[in-house]
Enzyme design. Structure first.
Site, PDB file in Angstrom:
ATOM      1  N   ARG A  26       0.788  -1.234   0.000  1.00  0.00           N
ATOM      2  CA  ARG A  26       0.000   0.000   0.000  1.00  0.00           C
ATOM      3  C   ARG A  26       0.816   1.277   0.000  1.00  0.00           C
ATOM      4  O   ARG A  26       0.272   2.347  -0.258  1.00  0.00           O
ATOM      5  CB  ARG A  26      -0.967   0.001   1.184  1.00  0.00           C
ATOM      6  CG  ARG A  26      -2.095  -0.970   0.948  1.00  0.00           C
ATOM      7  CD  ARG A  26      -3.167  -0.947   1.975  1.00  0.00           C
ATOM      8  NE  ARG A  26      -4.211  -1.853   1.544  1.00  0.00           N
ATOM      9  CZ  ARG A  26      -4.113  -3.163   1.599  1.00  0.00           C
ATOM     10  NH1 ARG A  26      -3.045  -3.739   2.102  1.00  0.00           N
ATOM     11  NH2 ARG A  26      -5.089  -3.932   1.151  1.00  0.00           N
ATOM     12  N   ILE A  93       4.968 -13.848   0.319  1.00  0.00           N
ATOM     13  CA  ILE A  93       5.140 -14.954  -0.625  1.00  0.00           C
ATOM     14  C   ILE A  93       6.602 -15.073  -1.049  1.00  0.00           C
ATOM     15  O   ILE A  93       6.928 -15.797  -1.973  1.00  0.00           O
ATOM     16  CB  ILE A  93       4.264 -14.720  -1.880  1.00  0.00           C
ATOM     17  CG1 ILE A  93       4.580 -13.350  -2.511  1.00  0.00           C
ATOM     18  CG2 ILE A  93       2.782 -14.799  -1.512  1.00  0.00           C
ATOM     19  CD1 ILE A  93       4.474 -13.322  -3.991  1.00  0.00           C
ATOM     20  N   ASP A  94       7.483 -14.332  -0.346  1.00  0.00           N
ATOM     21  CA  ASP A  94       8.870 -14.216  -0.820  1.00  0.00           C
ATOM     22  C   ASP A  94       9.821 -15.272  -0.284  1.00  0.00           C
ATOM     23  O   ASP A  94      10.986 -15.334  -0.703  1.00  0.00           O
ATOM     24  CB  ASP A  94       9.409 -12.803  -0.517  1.00  0.00           C
ATOM     25  CG  ASP A  94       9.269 -12.405   0.961  1.00  0.00           C
ATOM     26  OD1 ASP A  94       9.332 -13.298   1.824  1.00  0.00           O
ATOM     27  OD2 ASP A  94       9.105 -11.202   1.243  1.00  0.00           O
ATOM     28  N   HIS A 111      -0.754 -16.960   2.412  1.00  0.00           N
ATOM     29  CA  HIS A 111      -1.025 -16.462   1.056  1.00  0.00           C
ATOM     30  C   HIS A 111      -0.177 -17.176   0.008  1.00  0.00           C
ATOM     31  O   HIS A 111       0.018 -16.666  -1.093  1.00  0.00           O
ATOM     32  CB  HIS A 111      -0.821 -14.946   0.984  1.00  0.00           C
ATOM     33  CG  HIS A 111      -1.892 -14.181   1.716  1.00  0.00           C
ATOM     34  ND1 HIS A 111      -1.801 -12.840   2.003  1.00  0.00           N
ATOM     35  CD2 HIS A 111      -3.091 -14.583   2.206  1.00  0.00           C
ATOM     36  CE1 HIS A 111      -2.898 -12.451   2.652  1.00  0.00           C
ATOM     37  NE2 HIS A 111      -3.689 -13.485   2.790  1.00  0.00           N
ATOM     38  N   CYS A 144      -0.879 -26.977 -18.052  1.00  0.00           N
ATOM     39  CA  CYS A 144      -0.207 -28.054 -17.329  1.00  0.00           C
ATOM     40  C   CYS A 144       0.361 -29.096 -18.301  1.00  0.00           C
ATOM     41  O   CYS A 144      -0.328 -29.512 -19.246  1.00  0.00           O
ATOM     42  CB  CYS A 144      -1.208 -28.713 -16.380  1.00  0.00           C
ATOM     43  SG  CYS A 144      -0.565 -30.152 -15.515  1.00  0.00           S
ATOM     44  N   SER A 185       2.404  -5.130   8.908  1.00  0.00           N
ATOM     45  CA  SER A 185       1.180  -5.359   8.135  1.00  0.00           C
ATOM     46  C   SER A 185       0.209  -4.228   8.412  1.00  0.00           C
ATOM     47  O   SER A 185       0.043  -3.801   9.558  1.00  0.00           O
ATOM     48  CB  SER A 185       0.530  -6.697   8.516  1.00  0.00           C
ATOM     49  OG  SER A 185      -0.725  -6.819   7.869  1.00  0.00           O
TER      50      SER A 185
HETATM   51  P1  NAD Z   1       0.653  -3.757   3.387  1.00  0.00           P
HETATM   52  O1  NAD Z   1       1.476  -3.161   2.288  1.00  0.00           O
HETATM   53  O2  NAD Z   1      -0.815  -3.538   3.360  1.00  0.00           O
HETATM   54  O3  NAD Z   1       1.197  -3.188   4.775  1.00  0.00           O
HETATM   55  C1  NAD Z   1       2.574  -3.122   5.047  1.00  0.00           C
HETATM   56  C2  NAD Z   1       2.739  -2.199   6.257  1.00  0.00           C
HETATM   57  O4  NAD Z   1       4.099  -2.248   6.649  1.00  0.00           O
HETATM   58  C3  NAD Z   1       2.389  -0.752   5.952  1.00  0.00           C
HETATM   59  O5  NAD Z   1       1.445  -0.286   6.911  1.00  0.00           O
HETATM   60  C4  NAD Z   1       3.738  -0.005   6.076  1.00  0.00           C
HETATM   61  O6  NAD Z   1       3.602   1.257   6.684  1.00  0.00           O
HETATM   62  C5  NAD Z   1       4.526  -0.925   6.974  1.00  0.00           C
HETATM   63  N1  NAD Z   1       5.974  -0.923   6.734  1.00  0.00           N
HETATM   64  C6  NAD Z   1       6.606  -1.040   5.548  1.00  0.00           C
HETATM   65  N2  NAD Z   1       7.946  -1.094   5.735  1.00  0.00           N
HETATM   66  C7  NAD Z   1       8.148  -1.000   7.080  1.00  0.00           C
HETATM   67  C8  NAD Z   1       9.302  -0.983   7.898  1.00  0.00           C
HETATM   68  N3  NAD Z   1      10.532  -1.107   7.371  1.00  0.00           N
HETATM   69  N4  NAD Z   1       9.157  -0.846   9.237  1.00  0.00           N
HETATM   70  C9  NAD Z   1       7.914  -0.702   9.785  1.00  0.00           C
HETATM   71  N5  NAD Z   1       6.777  -0.733   9.057  1.00  0.00           N
HETATM   72  C10 NAD Z   1       6.887  -0.882   7.717  1.00  0.00           C
HETATM   73  O7  NAD Z   1       1.030  -5.284   3.488  1.00  0.00           O
HETATM   74  P2  NAD Z   1       0.208  -6.506   4.080  1.00  0.00           P
HETATM   75  O8  NAD Z   1      -0.556  -6.085   5.271  1.00  0.00           O
HETATM   76  O9  NAD Z   1       1.191  -7.612   4.174  1.00  0.00           O
HETATM   77  O10 NAD Z   1      -0.847  -6.865   2.945  1.00  0.00           O
HETATM   78  C11 NAD Z   1      -0.459  -6.895   1.592  1.00  0.00           C
HETATM   79  C12 NAD Z   1      -0.689  -8.191   0.840  1.00  0.00           C
HETATM   80  O11 NAD Z   1       0.207  -8.211  -0.288  1.00  0.00           O
HETATM   81  C13 NAD Z   1      -0.366  -9.407   1.641  1.00  0.00           C
HETATM   82  O12 NAD Z   1      -1.348 -10.330   1.375  1.00  0.00           O
HETATM   83  C14 NAD Z   1       0.967  -9.934   1.093  1.00  0.00           C
HETATM   84  O13 NAD Z   1       0.830 -11.324   0.823  1.00  0.00           O
HETATM   85  C15 NAD Z   1       1.119  -9.294  -0.266  1.00  0.00           C
HETATM   86  N6  NAD Z   1       2.504  -8.791  -0.500  1.00  0.00           N
HETATM   87  C16 NAD Z   1       3.583  -9.593  -0.243  1.00  0.00           C
HETATM   88  C17 NAD Z   1       4.875  -9.115  -0.410  1.00  0.00           C
HETATM   89  C18 NAD Z   1       6.049 -10.015  -0.082  1.00  0.00           C
HETATM   90  O14 NAD Z   1       5.930 -11.242  -0.176  1.00  0.00           O
HETATM   91  N7  NAD Z   1       7.190  -9.462   0.341  1.00  0.00           N
HETATM   92  C19 NAD Z   1       5.074  -7.808  -0.852  1.00  0.00           C
HETATM   93  C20 NAD Z   1       3.947  -7.012  -1.130  1.00  0.00           C
HETATM   94  C21 NAD Z   1       2.661  -7.517  -0.942  1.00  0.00           C
END
Ligand code: NAD
Length: 239
Positions: A26, A93-94, A111, A144, A185
């Site tokens: 976001r 998912i990383d 996820h 597939c 999150s």
């Molecule tokens: P989100 O982006 O909605 O929220 C992430 C939160 O983390 C934000 O509120 C942000 O302010 C905070 N944040 C970011 N970096 C930070 C830091 N260094 N220190 C402190 N806070 C920090 O993510 P979500 O709640 O995980 O939901 C997003 C969906 O997208 C999930 O379902 C996830 O599976 C997926 N997603 C996954 C990845 C990944 O695998 N790395 C990346 C992006 C999205």
């Protein structure tokens, strides 16, 4: 709180991986804000949409594939190794929690996992490199090799049913937890964000670590609005 805990659950979101160069969902300006997510039913309905979904996935994978665990992942791995944390429930998912050394049986990926693909009909695993090569050759989303079903990354898309086993495991870990740490999150994606709520309903202390407020801050026993790596590294230093 961490020092006293023996069965804490760590629940992570995209924020734990931003320190590794993977944009979260976001925050402004990132990959995810440029494209509206493709819903699962749209993916099923059209071969063109599947190709577009794969193109986007392969772009994200370039970033994820080059990332290494960051200080947050390393600290969480240390908390597991020292016997304070029983499970890591992750929305990510990383695969970086496992890379940081958390044993696979302690990680619950609600996820899914972006490091491989599966057939939605017969479940056969397909490697992402194979998908990439197939798309380059045919300019179409691949089918597939065994049953010609639809092949999809092993991640859960918006609108896709949640995985039963992982949800059951996450519920069990949450009910058994003596502390629940929600880290990085926005707690806006449900049903995932229901786990901190369940923990609290079960009278488990809830701590939220996130750089900005979340919708569940009012429920928490402690909210730390700061960067994940420095906060968790400091926690480890005090154990
Ligand atoms: P989100 O982006 O909605 O929220 C992430 C939160 O983390 C934000 O509120 C942000 O302010 C905070 N944040 C970011 N970096 C930070 C830091 N260094 N220190 C402190 N806070 C920090 O993510 P979500 O709640 O995980 O939901 C997003 C969906 O997208 C999930 O379902 C996830 O599976 C997926 N997603 C996954 C990845 C990944 O695998 N790395 C990346 C992006 C999205």
């Amino acid at each position: 709180m961490v020092q006293k805990s023996r069965r804490a659950v760590v629940f992570t979101g995209a924020g734990v991986s931003t320190e590794c160069g993977i944009p979260d969902f976001r925050s402004a300006g990132g990959f995810w804000t440029k494209y509206k997510p493709i819903e699962f039913r749209e993916f099923l309905a059209s071969a063109d949409t599947r190709l577009e979904a794969w193109r986007r996935f392969l772009m994200i994978r370039e970033t994820i594939g080059n990332a290494s665990p960051g200080p947050g992942h390393r600290a969480i791995s240390e908390l597991v190794a020292r016997g304070h944390v029983s499970h890591v429930i992750t929305q990510n998912i990383d695969g970086l929690h496992e890379q940081a050394g958390v044993p696979a049986e302690r990680i619950i990926e609600i996820h899914g996992n972006g490091t491989y693909a599966t057939c939605l009909s017969c479940g056969l695993r397909h490697e992402i490199d194979w998908v990439k090569a197939a798309i380059a050759q045919a300019n179409a989303a691949p089918s597939c090799v065994s049953c010609e079903g639809i092949v999809k990354s092993a991640t859960i898309s918006f609108g896709q049913p949640m995985p039963d086993q992982q949800m059951a495991d996450a519920r069990a870990a949450t009910f058994n937890a003596d502390l629940f740490l929600a880290i990085g999150s926005s707690l806006q994606v449900f049903p995932a964000a229901g786990f901190p709520v369940t923990a609290k309903q079960n009278r488990t202390p809830l701590v939220i670590i996130n750089r900005e407020p979340t919708g569940l801050d009012g429920l928490a026993d402690l909210v730390i609005n700061a960067e994940i790596g420095p906060v968790l590294t400091a926690v480890i230093g005090r154990l």
